[in-house]
Motif scaffolding. Structure first.
Motif, PDB file in Angstrom:
ATOM      1  N   UNK A  30       1.963 -15.013  -6.664  1.00 23.96           N
ATOM      2  CA  UNK A  30       3.392 -15.161  -6.949  1.00 23.96           C
ATOM      3  C   UNK A  30       4.247 -14.903  -5.712  1.00 23.96           C
ATOM      4  N   UNK A  31       3.980 -13.834  -4.983  1.00 22.48           N
ATOM      5  CA  UNK A  31       4.813 -13.530  -3.815  1.00 22.48           C
ATOM      6  C   UNK A  31       4.793 -14.671  -2.811  1.00 22.48           C
ATOM      7  N   UNK A  32       3.610 -15.258  -2.597  1.00 26.55           N
ATOM      8  CA  UNK A  32       3.525 -16.403  -1.680  1.00 26.55           C
ATOM      9  C   UNK A  32       4.299 -17.590  -2.222  1.00 26.55           C
ATOM     10  N   UNK A  33       4.188 -17.857  -3.509  1.00 30.61           N
ATOM     11  CA  UNK A  33       4.872 -19.004  -4.111  1.00 30.61           C
ATOM     12  C   UNK A  33       6.390 -18.826  -4.102  1.00 30.61           C
ATOM     13  N   UNK A  34       6.852 -17.592  -4.009  1.00 32.20           N
ATOM     14  CA  UNK A  34       8.286 -17.328  -3.933  1.00 32.20           C
ATOM     15  C   UNK A  34       8.867 -17.617  -2.552  1.00 32.20           C
ATOM     16  N   UNK A  35       8.019 -17.789  -1.568  1.00 27.90           N
ATOM     17  CA  UNK A  35       8.484 -17.930  -0.192  1.00 27.90           C
ATOM     18  C   UNK A  35       9.375 -19.145  -0.036  1.00 27.90           C
ATOM     19  N   UNK A  36      10.219 -19.103   0.991  1.00 27.42           N
ATOM     20  CA  UNK A  36      11.075 -20.232   1.296  1.00 27.42           C
ATOM     21  C   UNK A  36      10.214 -21.455   1.604  1.00 27.42           C
TER      22      UNK A  36
END
Length: 803
Positions: free
Chosen positions: A490-496
Motif C-alpha cells: 500500500x505505501x508504495x502504491x500511494x507514491x506519487x
C-alpha cells in the motif's frame, strides 16, 4: 434512513441485485475491460495465442569446457574455455555475441558513470552517499584500469587460428570465418583473466581482517554466449548492473583449480571427490547420502585450523572437476574458511535423491548450521510442488556477507549473519531463512523457466518472490514475510505517479526495483490466487506455465496468455491495471440507502411506524422529562383528556385488515408469492466510487444488528460499464449496522478510511505512537536474556562444531 418500496419496486430491486445496468457518466470502462490486443505481440508459429511454445519455437545452445584457476594471493581469475555453439535458429549467423559482464567494473563503463546523486549546502543526497559508501558502488566506481576482462586470445578451436573480435563495453562480437547455417555448430576458444572485485551483491570476495582470509563467490566470471531468439534476435543489451542476465542452456565441464586448503562449492556434480576430499570427509559424504538431517562434511574445527594459513603461505593446489548438464550458467564459491554440511534426500517421494548443501564460515554459526540446509530442502519441495520437480542433482546455499543474496544454477550466495557472540535477532533469523528460500527458489525462475532478466526483472523476481511467500508460510505459519500480502504494498502504491514505473518496464529503467519488480508482481499474483481466480484455478494455470516453459525462454505475453488459457478466466483488465499502469486501488463506499418492501400489511406497516415514532421521540429532553410525566396537567386532571389521549394511531383496526385483504385480491399468484418471499427483507443500495483507477473485485462485509456477519463478493467486471461510480442492490433478511469494503485486506486498497459506512475513525498518529511497541535498542532479545539470567544462549544442534 429506511425507505419504503412498492411491490413493483421490490421486484426491480431483486433484479438489480443480480444485474448491473450501465450508468451514464464520464468513464473509461470499455478501455479497461477490452482485450490487451495490440499491447501484446501477434501470435505466430514460434509463440502461440494460447501462451505455449509454437511448432517453430527454437533456442540456440552453447556447451562449455572450461579450465579456471583462482589466484588467492592476487585475487585473480585466470581462465580458458572452448565453446561449442549450436545454431538451431532458422537464420544464418555471420557473427556471434558474448557477454563480458566483468567489464561493468572497468573504468568508464556506462553502468558506473551514469549513476547519479547530488551534494548541496544541506548535505549529500542518498544517491550520492550510496555511490561513495556502499560496497557495490565502490566496486563500480573505482577509477582504475585494474578491473574488467583482459582477453588474451580468441581463436578457432580446430585450426587454432585467431578470430576477429570487437569489444563494446560488456559485449564482445566474434566474426565467424564462415556463416553459421541453421543446424550447424561452431567451436572456438577464449582465454581471459580479471581481478576479482569486492563482493558487490552478485559476486566477488569478502575479506576477514581478523584471520586475513577471503571467501570467494565467483559468478559472471567467463565470457558467455548471448541469447539469440525469435523476439530480439541477439539480446546484446549492455549490462548496467540492475538488469540481470539473459542466457542460454548448455552442458558444462569445468575444472576449478584453487589453493590446496580451499573447499569448493559449485554448480553441477563433482566428478573427483576422491581426489579432493580426505578419507574422513568421504566417509561423512557417504553418511550424508543416507541422512534425513544435515551431516557436517568439513567441520568448524577443521575450517578454523585451515584459516590460520595466509594466502601467500599456501603453495599447493587442488583441482575440483564439475559436470553440469542443461544449465544456463555456472558459478562457484571457494574458501579455506568454509564449513560444509549436506544431506541427500528423496525430496518428492519418487525415489530420486537430491543433495541439499550449505557452505559457510564460522561467522555464520549457529544460524547456518541449524537452518540453511534444511531450508534448501524445504524450498525444493515447496517450489517443486507448485511448478515442476527440481531436475538437478544438487542445490547449494553459501553464506556471503551479512545481507542480500544472489542466485545461479544449483548454487546461491546468501546473507544473514548472527552477532559475534552467536546471538541474533528474530529479524536476522527470518531474513536469512527468507533469502535462502528466495535465492534457492531462483533455480525455478529463471534457471529453469528461463526468462529474459536483462529486459524483464519481474518475470523472475516477481514470480519467485510470490513462490517465496508461499514457501515461507509453509515453513512457519507465523513467518514474518515482507512481501506478498496486499497491505504490504500500500505505501508504495500511494507514491506519487511521477516516481512510479509500470511493472512492464525494462529492467534497467525501473524506479524502486524492490517494490516494483519484486513486491508488486508478487502481490498481484497473490491477489489473483486468493481473490480473482481462486486457488484451484490459479495453481493449475501457474503450474501449467512452468510445465510449458521449463528449459525454454518465455516472454511476458506467454505468461499472461497461459494463465488465461489454462484457467478460463479473462485477466486482461488485471494485466492492464497491475502490470501496464501505475494507478492504485482506492474503492470508496460513498453511501448506503436502506429500503424495505411496503407490503401494505397493517400488522407490519403500523409496527414499523410505531418503531420509527418511538425512535424519533427518544431525545434527551424526552428521557429527562419522563421522570416528571405524572406531574403534567393532563395526567393529574382527567377532565383535560379526550378521545385522542387514549387513541393509538398504530393499532391495527378491522378497517385496516379489510383494506389489506382487498389489496391482496388484486395481486396475481406470482405477485403474492414475491410479496410473501420478500416480506421483512431489507434492500440496500450501495454507492461505490473507484477513486484509484484500477478496477478490482468488490468485497463487502455486512455486520448485522444481531452480532453476525456475512460477506458479499462481486468480480471486477462489476465496473465494466462504468469504472468511476456504480450502484449495487443487496438484499438481506437482517438489518445491517455496519458496512466494510475489503474487510480482509485483499486488494491493496490505499485508503481504508473511506471503506466503511457509517464511517469509522482511524487511530490518529498520536494514538499509534502510544500503541507502538518499541524493540529494545542495543541488544537483541537473546543477549538480553543472557544478561538478565546470567546464562548462555541455548545450545544449537547442527552448528558445525562436531563431526
Amino acid at each position: 434512513m429506511r425507505r419504503s418500496l412498492s411491490l413493483l419496486g421490490a421486484v426491480l430491486a431483486i433484479s438489480c441485485a443480480w444485474a448491473q445496468t450501465p450508468q451514464q457518466s464520464n468513464y473509461n470502462a470499455n478501455t479497461r475491460f477490452e482485450q490487451l490486443g495490440p499491447m501484446l505481440p501477434t501470435p505466430n508459429t514460434f509463440r502461440t495465442a494460447a501462451g505455449a511454445p509454437g511448432r517453430d519455437y527454437f533456442q540456440n545452445r552453447a556447451d562449455y569446457d572450461i579450465k579456471v584457476e583462482l589466484d588467492d594471493a592476487n585475487r585473480k581469475i585466470i581462465g580458458t574455455e572452448v565453446v561449442t555453439y549450436h545454431n538451431y535458429s532458422p537464420d544464418e549467423l555471420r557473427f556471434i555475441w558474448l557477454q563480458l559482464d566483468q567489464n561493468l567494473f572497468a573504468k568508464g563503463s556506462t553502468g558506473s558513470i551514469t549513476r547519479t546523486g547530488s551534494i548541496n549546502e544541506n548535505g549529500m543526497s542518498f544517491g550520492a552517499l550510496q555511490n561513495l559508501t556502499s560496497v557495490r558502488e565502490r566496486s563500480q566506481q573505482q577509477a582504475s584500469d585494474k578491473y574488467g576482462y583482459t582477453i588474451t586470445a580468441v581463436k578457432d578451436a580446430k585450426s587454432n587460428q585467431p578470430l576477429k573480435y570487437t569489444i563494446n563495453q560488456t559485449m564482445m562480437r566474434i566474426d565467424l570465418p564462415t556463416p553459421l547455417k541453421p543446424g550447424q555448430s561452431y567451436s572456438f576458444g577464449v582465454d581471459w583473466n580479471y581481478f576479482v572485485t569486492e563482493y558487490y551483491g552478485r559476486s566477488g570476495y569478502e575479506f576477514f581482517p581478523k584471520d586475513g582470509n577471503s571467501n570467494y563467490f565467483i559468478a559472471h566470471w567467463f565470457p558467455r554466449l548471448c541469447a539469440y531468439n525469435d523476439v530480439n534476435g541477439w539480446q546484446n543489451k549492455q549490462f548496467l548492473g540492475q538488469g540481470e542476465f539473459t542466457l542460454i542452456f548448455g552442458n558444462y565441464k569445468v575444472a576449478i583449480t584453487v589453493p590446496s586448503d580451499h573447499v569448493v562449492g559449485s554448480t553441477g556434480e563433482c566428478l573427483n571427490y576422491k581426489q579432493v576430499l580426505s578419507a574422513t570427509q568421504q566417509k561423512r559424504m557417504a553418511q550424508a547420502a543416507n541422512s534425513k538431517s544435515p551431516v557436517v562434511i568439513v567441520t568448524q574445527a577443521e575450517a578454523e585450523a585451515a584459516e590460520k594459513a595466509k594466502p601467500a603461505d599456501v603453495k599447493g593446489k587442488k583441482t575440483w572437476v564439475y559436470k553440469a548438464d542443461n544449465v544456463r550458467d555456472f558459478a562457484f564459491a571457494s574458501s579455506r574458511k568454509f564449513i560444509w554440511d549436506a544431506m541427500q534426500t528423496d525430496v518428492y517421494g519418487d525415489g530420486r535423491k537430491i543433495w541439499s548443501m550449505s557452505f559457510y564460515s564460522k561467522e555464520g554459526n549457529p544460524l547456518w548450521g541449524q537452518y540453511s540446509t534444511r531450508v534448501v530442502e524445504h524450498t525444493l519441495k515447496s517450489y517443486g510442488n507448485r511448478t515442476i520437480k527440481y531436475p538437478y542433482p544438487v542445490a547449494i546455499s553459501c553464506h556471503a556477507t551479512p545481507g542480500g543474496g544472489m542466485e545461479y544454477p544449483m548454487i546461491s550466495f546468501n546473507g544473514g549473519r548472527p552477532e559475534a557472540d552467536g546471538t541474533y535477532s528474530e529479524q536476522v533469523k527470518a531474513g536469512m531463512i527468507g533469502v535462502i528460500i528466495h535465492e534457492v527458489g531462483h533455480n525455478f525462475f529463471p534457471m529453469i523457466v528461463n526468462s529474459d532478466e536483462r529486459q524483464w526483472t519481474w518475470m523472475d523476481e516477481g514470480l519467485n518472490t510470490f513462490c517465496q511467500y508461499l514457501a515461507e508460510k509453509e515453513w512457519d505459519y507465523n513467518f514474518p514475510s515482507r512481501r506478498g500480502e496486499p497491505q504490504y504494498i500500500v505505501d508504495y502504491m500511494k507514491s506519487d505517479k511521477s516516481v512510479l514505473s509500470p511493472i512492464m518496464t525494462s529492467s534497467d529503467n525501473v524506479i524502486s526495483l524492490g517494490p516494483n519488480a519484486y513486491a508488486k508482481p508478487a502481490t498481484a499474483l497473490n491477489i489473483l490466487r486468493e481473490t480473482v481466480m481462486g486457488r484451484e484455478l490459479f495453481d493449475y494455470a501457474f503450474k501449467e506455465y512452468a510445465r510449458r516453459w521449463a528449459f525454454k525462454s518465455p516472454e511476458p505475453a506467454d505468461f499472461f496468455r497461459t494463465l488465461e488459457d489454462a484457467s478460463g478466466v479473462d485477466l486482461d483488465w488485471f494485466w492492464k491495471g497491475w502490470f501496464y499502469g501505475v494507478e492504485p486501488v482506492d474503492q470508496d463506499l460513498a453511501e448506503v440507502e436502506w429500503f424495505q418492501i411496503d407490503s401494505q400489511d397493517p400488522t407490519i406497516s403500523k409496527a414499523n411506524a410505531r418503531s420509527d415514532y418511538e425512535r424519533r421521540m427518544k431525545t434527551m429532553s424526552k428521557m429527562r422529562d419522563a421522570e416528571n410525566k405524572g406531574q403534567t396537567v393532563v395526567a393529574q386532571d382527567s377532565s383535560m383528556r379526550d378521545f385522542y389521549n387514549s387513541y393509538d394511531p398504530y393499532a391495527v383496526t378491522d378497517s385496516d385488515r379489510k383494506k389489506y385483504q382487498d389489496y391482496l385480491a388484486t395481486l396475481t399468484e406470482d405477485e403474492r408469492r414475491a410479496l410473501q418471499e420478500n416480506a421483512g427483507k431489507n434492500f440496500y443500495t450501495i454507492s461505490l466510487k473507484n477513486k484509484g483507477g484500477v478496477p478490482m473485485p468488490v468485497i463487502i462485509r455486512m455486520e448485522f444488528e444481531d452480532g453476525t456477519d456475512s460477506i458479499a463478493r462481486f468480480p471486477a467486471e462489476i465496473w465494466r460499464f462504468n469504472d468511476v461510480s456504480i450502484k449495487k442492490v443487496i438484499a438481506t433478511s437482517k438489518k445491517v449496522k455496519q458496512w466494510t469494503l475489503d474487510p480482509f485486506q485483499e486488494i491493496a486498497d490505499i485508503d481504508s478510511e473511506n471503506n466503511s459506512f457509517p464511517r469509522q475513525s482511524q487511530p490518529s498518529r498520536f494514538q499509534l505512537f502510544k500503541q507502538r511497541q518499541y524493540a529494545p535498542q542495543g541488544q537483541n532479545p537473546m543477549q538480553q536474556q543472557r544478561r538478565a539470567g546470567g546464562q548462555q544462549a541455548p545450545a544449537v544442534q547442527g552448528s558445525g562444531r562436531n563431526d
